[in-house]
Design a protein around this motif. Structure first.
Motif, mmCIF file in Angstrom:
data_model
loop_
_atom_site.group_PDB
_atom_site.id
_atom_site.type_symbol
_atom_site.label_atom_id
_atom_site.label_comp_id
_atom_site.label_asym_id
_atom_site.label_seq_id
_atom_site.Cartn_x
_atom_site.Cartn_y
_atom_site.Cartn_z
ATOM 1 N N CYS A 22 28.782 19.439 71.651
ATOM 2 C CA CYS A 22 29.867 19.450 72.633
ATOM 3 C C CYS A 22 29.275 19.746 74.002
ATOM 4 O O CYS A 22 28.396 20.613 74.145
ATOM 5 C CB CYS A 22 30.900 20.513 72.261
ATOM 6 N N CYS A 23 29.726 19.009 75.005
ATOM 7 C CA CYS A 23 29.165 19.176 76.347
ATOM 8 C C CYS A 23 29.640 20.467 77.023
ATOM 9 O O CYS A 23 29.162 20.810 78.101
ATOM 10 C CB CYS A 23 29.509 17.971 77.221
ATOM 11 N N HIS A 24 30.555 21.189 76.389
ATOM 12 C CA HIS A 24 31.059 22.436 76.974
ATOM 13 C C HIS A 24 30.117 23.598 76.693
ATOM 14 O O HIS A 24 29.520 24.162 77.596
ATOM 15 C CB HIS A 24 32.464 22.724 76.426
ATOM 16 N N ARG A 25 29.925 23.940 75.406
ATOM 17 C CA ARG A 25 29.062 25.068 75.051
ATOM 18 C C ARG A 25 28.087 24.724 73.922
ATOM 19 O O ARG A 25 27.583 25.604 73.245
ATOM 20 C CB ARG A 25 29.907 26.302 74.682
ATOM 21 N N SER A 26 27.867 23.449 73.726
ATOM 22 C CA SER A 26 26.826 22.952 72.811
ATOM 23 C C SER A 26 27.051 23.269 71.342
ATOM 24 O O SER A 26 26.118 23.189 70.543
ATOM 25 C CB SER A 26 25.437 23.484 73.228
ATOM 26 N N VAL A 27 28.267 23.588 70.959
ATOM 27 C CA VAL A 27 28.552 23.744 69.533
ATOM 28 C C VAL A 27 28.462 22.368 68.866
ATOM 29 O O VAL A 27 28.910 21.364 69.444
ATOM 30 C CB VAL A 27 29.952 24.359 69.320
ATOM 31 N N PRO A 28 27.897 22.253 67.668
ATOM 32 C CA PRO A 28 27.843 20.943 67.004
ATOM 33 C C PRO A 28 29.237 20.360 66.787
ATOM 34 O O PRO A 28 30.142 21.044 66.275
ATOM 35 C CB PRO A 28 27.178 21.256 65.655
ATOM 36 N N LEU A 29 29.415 19.111 67.177
ATOM 37 C CA LEU A 29 30.705 18.460 66.946
ATOM 38 C C LEU A 29 30.986 18.296 65.466
ATOM 39 O O LEU A 29 32.144 18.184 65.055
ATOM 40 C CB LEU A 29 30.731 17.100 67.647
ATOM 41 N N SER A 30 29.928 18.291 64.654
ATOM 42 C CA SER A 30 30.131 18.170 63.212
ATOM 43 C C SER A 30 30.832 19.389 62.627
ATOM 44 O O SER A 30 31.296 19.351 61.476
ATOM 45 C CB SER A 30 28.788 17.956 62.511
ATOM 46 N N GLY A 83 39.660 10.518 67.809
ATOM 47 C CA GLY A 83 38.222 10.735 67.721
ATOM 48 C C GLY A 83 37.881 12.009 66.998
ATOM 49 O O GLY A 83 38.448 12.324 65.956
ATOM 50 N N ILE A 84 36.976 12.800 67.581
ATOM 51 C CA ILE A 84 36.502 14.025 66.950
ATOM 52 C C ILE A 84 36.744 15.205 67.898
ATOM 53 O O ILE A 84 36.459 15.124 69.084
ATOM 54 C CB ILE A 84 35.009 13.903 66.577
ATOM 55 N N ARG A 85 37.313 16.289 67.347
ATOM 56 C CA ARG A 85 37.671 17.443 68.172
ATOM 57 C C ARG A 85 36.700 18.598 67.894
ATOM 58 O O ARG A 85 36.442 18.939 66.732
ATOM 59 C CB ARG A 85 39.096 17.895 67.885
ATOM 60 N N CYS A 86 36.168 19.168 68.962
ATOM 61 C CA CYS A 86 35.248 20.286 68.830
ATOM 62 C C CYS A 86 35.957 21.467 68.172
ATOM 63 O O CYS A 86 37.097 21.799 68.520
ATOM 64 C CB CYS A 86 34.709 20.684 70.205
ATOM 65 N N GLY A 87 35.272 22.127 67.248
ATOM 66 C CA GLY A 87 35.865 23.248 66.523
ATOM 67 C C GLY A 87 35.774 24.577 67.251
ATOM 68 O O GLY A 87 36.139 25.606 66.668
ATOM 69 N N TYR A 88 35.302 24.559 68.513
ATOM 70 C CA TYR A 88 35.172 25.814 69.257
ATOM 71 C C TYR A 88 36.289 25.975 70.287
ATOM 72 O O TYR A 88 37.036 26.943 70.257
ATOM 73 C CB TYR A 88 33.804 25.859 69.924
ATOM 74 N N HIS A 89 36.442 25.011 71.196
ATOM 75 C CA HIS A 89 37.498 25.085 72.217
ATOM 76 C C HIS A 89 38.395 23.852 72.227
ATOM 77 O O HIS A 89 39.199 23.685 73.140
ATOM 78 C CB HIS A 89 36.885 25.281 73.607
ATOM 79 N N GLY A 90 38.217 22.944 71.260
ATOM 80 C CA GLY A 90 39.176 21.871 71.080
ATOM 81 C C GLY A 90 38.994 20.642 71.942
ATOM 82 O O GLY A 90 39.903 19.803 71.996
ATOM 83 N N LEU A 91 37.867 20.472 72.617
ATOM 84 C CA LEU A 91 37.662 19.248 73.389
ATOM 85 C C LEU A 91 37.673 18.055 72.428
ATOM 86 O O LEU A 91 37.013 18.091 71.371
ATOM 87 C CB LEU A 91 36.357 19.290 74.164
ATOM 88 N N LEU A 92 38.379 17.004 72.810
ATOM 89 C CA LEU A 92 38.504 15.823 71.971
ATOM 90 C C LEU A 92 37.653 14.692 72.557
ATOM 91 O O LEU A 92 37.767 14.375 73.740
ATOM 92 C CB LEU A 92 39.966 15.375 71.894
ATOM 93 N N TYR A 93 36.800 14.088 71.692
ATOM 94 C CA TYR A 93 35.904 13.020 72.128
ATOM 95 C C TYR A 93 36.278 11.704 71.466
ATOM 96 O O TYR A 93 36.509 11.652 70.252
ATOM 97 C CB TYR A 93 34.456 13.363 71.766
ATOM 98 N N ALA A 94 36.307 10.650 72.283
ATOM 99 C CA ALA A 94 36.541 9.308 71.763
ATOM 100 C C ALA A 94 35.250 8.773 71.136
ATOM 101 O O ALA A 94 34.163 9.310 71.370
ATOM 102 C CB ALA A 94 36.989 8.390 72.892
ATOM 103 N N PRO A 95 35.341 7.697 70.348
ATOM 104 C CA PRO A 95 34.117 7.096 69.794
ATOM 105 C C PRO A 95 33.103 6.685 70.861
ATOM 106 O O PRO A 95 31.912 6.549 70.555
ATOM 107 C CB PRO A 95 34.651 5.880 69.034
ATOM 108 N N SER A 96 33.539 6.507 72.090
ATOM 109 C CA SER A 96 32.633 6.160 73.191
ATOM 110 C C SER A 96 31.810 7.341 73.661
ATOM 111 O O SER A 96 30.876 7.180 74.454
ATOM 112 C CB SER A 96 33.433 5.623 74.380
ATOM 113 N N GLY A 97 32.140 8.554 73.205
ATOM 114 C CA GLY A 97 31.476 9.763 73.661
ATOM 115 C C GLY A 97 32.163 10.444 74.829
ATOM 116 O O GLY A 97 31.796 11.560 75.201
ATOM 117 N N GLN A 98 33.164 9.802 75.393
ATOM 118 C CA GLN A 98 33.880 10.368 76.530
ATOM 119 C C GLN A 98 34.880 11.416 76.054
ATOM 120 O O GLN A 98 35.599 11.196 75.066
ATOM 121 C CB GLN A 98 34.616 9.266 77.295
ATOM 122 N N GLY A 124 34.364 14.197 85.118
ATOM 123 C CA GLY A 124 33.741 12.913 84.817
ATOM 124 C C GLY A 124 32.491 13.047 83.968
ATOM 125 O O GLY A 124 32.130 12.125 83.228
ATOM 126 N N LYS A 125 31.819 14.208 84.060
ATOM 127 C CA LYS A 125 30.607 14.429 83.276
ATOM 128 C C LYS A 125 30.892 14.959 81.876
ATOM 129 O O LYS A 125 29.956 15.268 81.137
ATOM 130 C CB LYS A 125 29.698 15.407 84.015
#
Length: 342
Positions: free
Chosen positions: A47-55, A63-78, A90-91
């Motif tokens: 995860c681009c927030h605090r580097s917790v594994p998205l797995s 897509g896939i939601r981070c299990g730490y703070h809930g950021l949701l990522y599309a298959p594009s990585g955005q 944007g980053k």
């Protein structure tokens, strides 16, 4: 460095269920998942927030939601959602790998540079879609470098010693089998014939041979995988040069993908033919193949442990090493090219 600008095997579609699948490929931590529409995605496992594994997260429609703070990522990585925050930086994204699925195999394009584009489609493994065959497969993890697996598969003379209860047969016959080694570009082909030999246990259980058999082994090495066509016909009934010969066929797919410099993934399937007057042999062939490959894993890991113990000991080559040595030269050349590009 590993050879890059290649399609590498990352898994099978049946492995992607309702959870993310984490795998390290060529030192790259990757998370794979499948969307509700069936799209297969592969992102860097971070995860681009605090580097917790998205797995460690969960799958949702988008897509896939981070299990730490809930950021949701599309298959594009955005990143497409941050809970409690309207504006998404944007980053806020992670690397997405180019993925292709063919014959139920998941391939990842791993390029020399970030903008490297795939050269063509991944190879077709035609036996997976051939009605003549049924297939089944699995995944092994090796605590050994991937080129030791290449060596093993390109030199089937070991079969008579390592696999005595399944596909072995007479060890002397294997060591003395006429062998033809050729190469074309980045590929190596090894063809071995064992005529008038006794059928090994797996062959006898899977096919009603009448007595002695004419047996073949055709090994096609590619940088990221090998196709191995083995089988037999009743002795003196068909030419082994006939591409349409009958008898018992085993078409093995072997996707060898480095995990790190010293560990490897081995993705395999075995497709086999069944005799029209005998029961379906898929499960028997699968089980015996799994036993065979586990025997290989045990001996290759023992080999590597001993290589580390005897780090400075020299090794000799013998006649059965011709195919493996050619493959090693190809890998060395491509690895050097990748290092120069980096």
């Amino acid at each position: 460095m590993f050879p890059l600008n290649q399609w590498y095997v990352a898994g099978f579609v049946w492995e992607l269920q309702d959870k993310p699948l984490a795998r390290t490929l060529l030192n790259r931590p990757v998370v794979m998942f499948r969307t509700e529409s069936g799209e297969v995605a592969a992102l860097e496992d971070r995860c681009c927030h605090r580097s917790v594994p998205l797995s460690c997260g969960s799958l949702e429609d988008g897509g896939i939601r981070c299990g730490y703070h809930g950021l949701l990522y599309a298959p594009s990585g955005q990143c497409i959602e941050i809970p409690g925050q309207v504006k998404i930086p944007g980053k806020a994204c992670v690397k997405a790998y180019k993925v292709a699925v063919r014959n139920e195999i998941i391939w990842l394009w791993l390029g020399e540079t970030a903008d490297s584009q795939p050269v063509g489609q991944p190879p077709e493994i035609a036996a997976h879609d051939n009605p003549r065959y049924k297939y089944k497969g699995g995944v092994f993890h090796y605590d050994a470098p991937y080129q030791l697996i290449h060596d093993n598969l390109l030199d089937l003379s070991h079969v008579g010693y390592v696999h005595t209860k399944t596909i072995g047969g007479n060890a002397k016959t294997h060591m003395e089998a006429p062998t033809n080694v050729t190469s074309d570009g980045d590929n190596v082909r090894v063809v071995r014939w064992m005529k008038a030999s006794q059928p090994p246990a797996t062959y006898s259980a899977a096919w009603p041979f009448k007595g002695k058999i004419d047996r073949w082994q055709e090994i096609d090495f590619h940088v990221t995988h090998l196709n191995i066509f083995t089988g037999a016909v009743d002795a003196d009934t068909e030419s082994l040069e006939d591409p349409n010969r009958g008898g018992f066929h085993m078409r093995g797919f072997h996707g060898i993908t480095p995990e790190t410099e010293t560990t490897s993934h081995y993705f395999w399937t075995m497709a086999s033919s069944s005799h029209p007057d005998a029961p379906d042999n898929l499960e028997l062939v699968y089980q015996q193949t799994a036993v065979t490959f586990e025997e290989d894993r045990v001996i290759i890991e023992a080999q590597y442990r001993n290589m580390c113990q005897f780090e400075n000991a020299s090794m000799i080559d013998i006649h059965v090493d011709a195919g493996a040595n050619r493959a090693r030269r190809i890998v060395a050349m491509l690895s050097q090219q990748a290092e120069q590009a980096a």
